[in-house]
Design a protein around this motif. Structure first.
Motif, PDB file in Angstrom:
ATOM      1  N   GLY A   1       3.651   0.488 -15.588  1.00  0.00           N
ATOM      2  CA  GLY A   1       2.568  -0.190 -16.297  1.00  0.00           C
ATOM      3  C   GLY A   1       1.769   0.735 -17.191  1.00  0.00           C
ATOM      4  N   ALA A   2       1.842   2.041 -16.954  1.00  0.00           N
ATOM      5  CA  ALA A   2       1.103   3.013 -17.773  1.00  0.00           C
ATOM      6  C   ALA A   2       2.047   3.912 -18.553  1.00  0.00           C
ATOM      7  CB  ALA A   2       0.183   3.853 -16.889  1.00  0.00           C
ATOM      8  N   ALA A   3       3.244   3.422 -18.838  1.00  0.00           N
ATOM      9  CA  ALA A   3       4.238   4.236 -19.544  1.00  0.00           C
ATOM     10  C   ALA A   3       3.721   4.736 -20.888  1.00  0.00           C
ATOM     11  CB  ALA A   3       5.528   3.451 -19.734  1.00  0.00           C
ATOM     12  N   ALA A   4       2.862   3.963 -21.541  1.00  0.00           N
ATOM     13  CA  ALA A   4       2.321   4.374 -22.837  1.00  0.00           C
ATOM     14  C   ALA A   4       1.138   5.331 -22.695  1.00  0.00           C
ATOM     15  CB  ALA A   4       1.900   3.150 -23.650  1.00  0.00           C
ATOM     16  N   GLY A   5       0.692   5.580 -21.460  1.00  0.00           N
ATOM     17  CA  GLY A   5      -0.406   6.516 -21.223  1.00  0.00           C
ATOM     18  C   GLY A   5      -1.784   5.972 -21.521  1.00  0.00           C
ATOM     19  N   ASP A   6      -1.926   4.631 -21.510  1.00  0.00           N
ATOM     20  CA  ASP A   6      -3.232   4.068 -21.852  1.00  0.00           C
ATOM     21  C   ASP A   6      -3.657   2.912 -20.948  1.00  0.00           C
ATOM     22  OD1 ASP A   6      -1.451   2.136 -22.663  1.00  0.00           O
ATOM     23  OD2 ASP A   6      -2.202   1.983 -24.709  1.00  0.00           O
ATOM     24  N   THR A   7      -2.939   2.665 -19.844  1.00  0.00           N
ATOM     25  CA  THR A   7      -3.256   1.514 -19.004  1.00  0.00           C
ATOM     26  C   THR A   7      -3.621   1.944 -17.588  1.00  0.00           C
ATOM     27  OG1 THR A   7      -1.725   0.163 -20.282  1.00  0.00           O
ATOM     28  CG2 THR A   7      -2.413  -0.709 -18.155  1.00  0.00           C
ATOM     29  N   LEU A   8      -4.726   1.397 -17.115  1.00  0.00           N
ATOM     30  CA  LEU A   8      -5.187   1.624 -15.749  1.00  0.00           C
ATOM     31  C   LEU A   8      -4.765   0.445 -14.889  1.00  0.00           C
ATOM     32  CD1 LEU A   8      -8.783   2.759 -16.661  1.00  0.00           C
ATOM     33  CD2 LEU A   8      -6.911   4.212 -15.874  1.00  0.00           C
ATOM     34  N   PRO A   9      -4.390   0.675 -13.631  1.00  0.00           N
ATOM     35  CA  PRO A   9      -4.038  -0.443 -12.755  1.00  0.00           C
ATOM     36  C   PRO A   9      -5.276  -1.277 -12.432  1.00  0.00           C
ATOM     37  CG  PRO A   9      -4.106   1.602 -11.513  1.00  0.00           C
ATOM     38  CD  PRO A   9      -4.317   1.963 -12.953  1.00  0.00           C
ATOM     39  N   GLY A  10      -5.066  -2.585 -12.244  1.00  0.00           N
ATOM     40  CA  GLY A  10      -6.200  -3.479 -12.017  1.00  0.00           C
ATOM     41  C   GLY A  10      -6.626  -3.584 -10.570  1.00  0.00           C
ATOM     42  N   GLY A  11      -5.710  -3.939  -9.710  1.00  0.00           N
ATOM     43  CA  GLY A  11      -6.001  -4.087  -8.292  1.00  0.00           C
ATOM     44  C   GLY A  11      -4.709  -3.944  -7.523  1.00  0.00           C
ATOM     45  N   ALA A  12      -4.802  -3.835  -6.206  1.00  0.00           N
ATOM     46  CA  ALA A  12      -3.589  -3.652  -5.417  1.00  0.00           C
ATOM     47  C   ALA A  12      -3.760  -4.249  -4.032  1.00  0.00           C
ATOM     48  CB  ALA A  12      -3.245  -2.171  -5.303  1.00  0.00           C
TER      49      ALA A  12
END
Length: 173
Positions: free
Chosen positions: A106-117
């Motif tokens: 989900g962060a392969a582009a280096g700009d996305t934080l995970p939302g919840g887990a």
């Protein structure tokens, strides 16, 4: 912006990452352990190795040799990039290990934080996320600790009915 998780195996609560204040250079790079019997919060010696320790998600899963805390994603305080790193924390050995063969897609582009887990049936699910300075996402990723190294992530075909960022998800099952 730390994350916390209860480890039933030893009856302790762990605080991982976070900030002492907004801005750069205030990142907490050592886990803390809450002992409810002693009512103390000792700092641990394990070190994340970088400042990408804010806005992560965690869950307790078993890789076949006992429970470990899995830590997904993160960013450094005041920065606009995210890490795709997946780490494990072993509270007994007090060690942090990067699972370099299994970064969070989900962060392969280096700009996305995970939302919840949340963890269900020994699998960690990451719900939604936040593309830094852009907006939220509605994806669902599954992490299977029992899968072969390098193939632990699956992007689920189902998506969230709404986009979610930085969500607190309680144990549902």
């Amino acid at each position: 912006r730390n994350v916390g998780v209860w480890l039933p195996a030893n009856g302790k609560f762990y605080s991982l990452g976070g900030l002492t204040a907004d801005g750069t250079g205030n990142d907490i790079v050592n886990p803390r352990e809450y002992d409810p019997v002693a009512d103390t919060w000792p700092g641990k010696t394990a070190d994340f190795g970088d400042l990408q320790v804010d806005n992560m998600v965690v869950g307790v899963v078993d890789f076949g040799s006992g429970p470990l805390i899995v830590i997904v994603g993160g960013s450094a305080g005041g920065q606009t990039v995210a890490t795709a790193e997946v780490r494990t924390y072993d509270p007994v050995a007090d060690t942090l290990t990067v699972l370099s063969a299994d970064p969070w897609p989900g962060a392969a582009a280096g700009d996305t934080l995970p939302g919840g887990a949340a963890v269900y049936n020994n699998k960690l699910y990451v719900f939604g996320g936040f593309v830094i300075n852009v907006g939220m996402v509605n994806t669902v990723y599954e992490f299977d600790p029992m899968a072969a190294s390098g193939s632990r992530w699956t992007l689920k075909t189902a998506v969230l009915p709404v986009k979610v960022m930085l969500a607190l998800i309680a144990k549902l099952f």
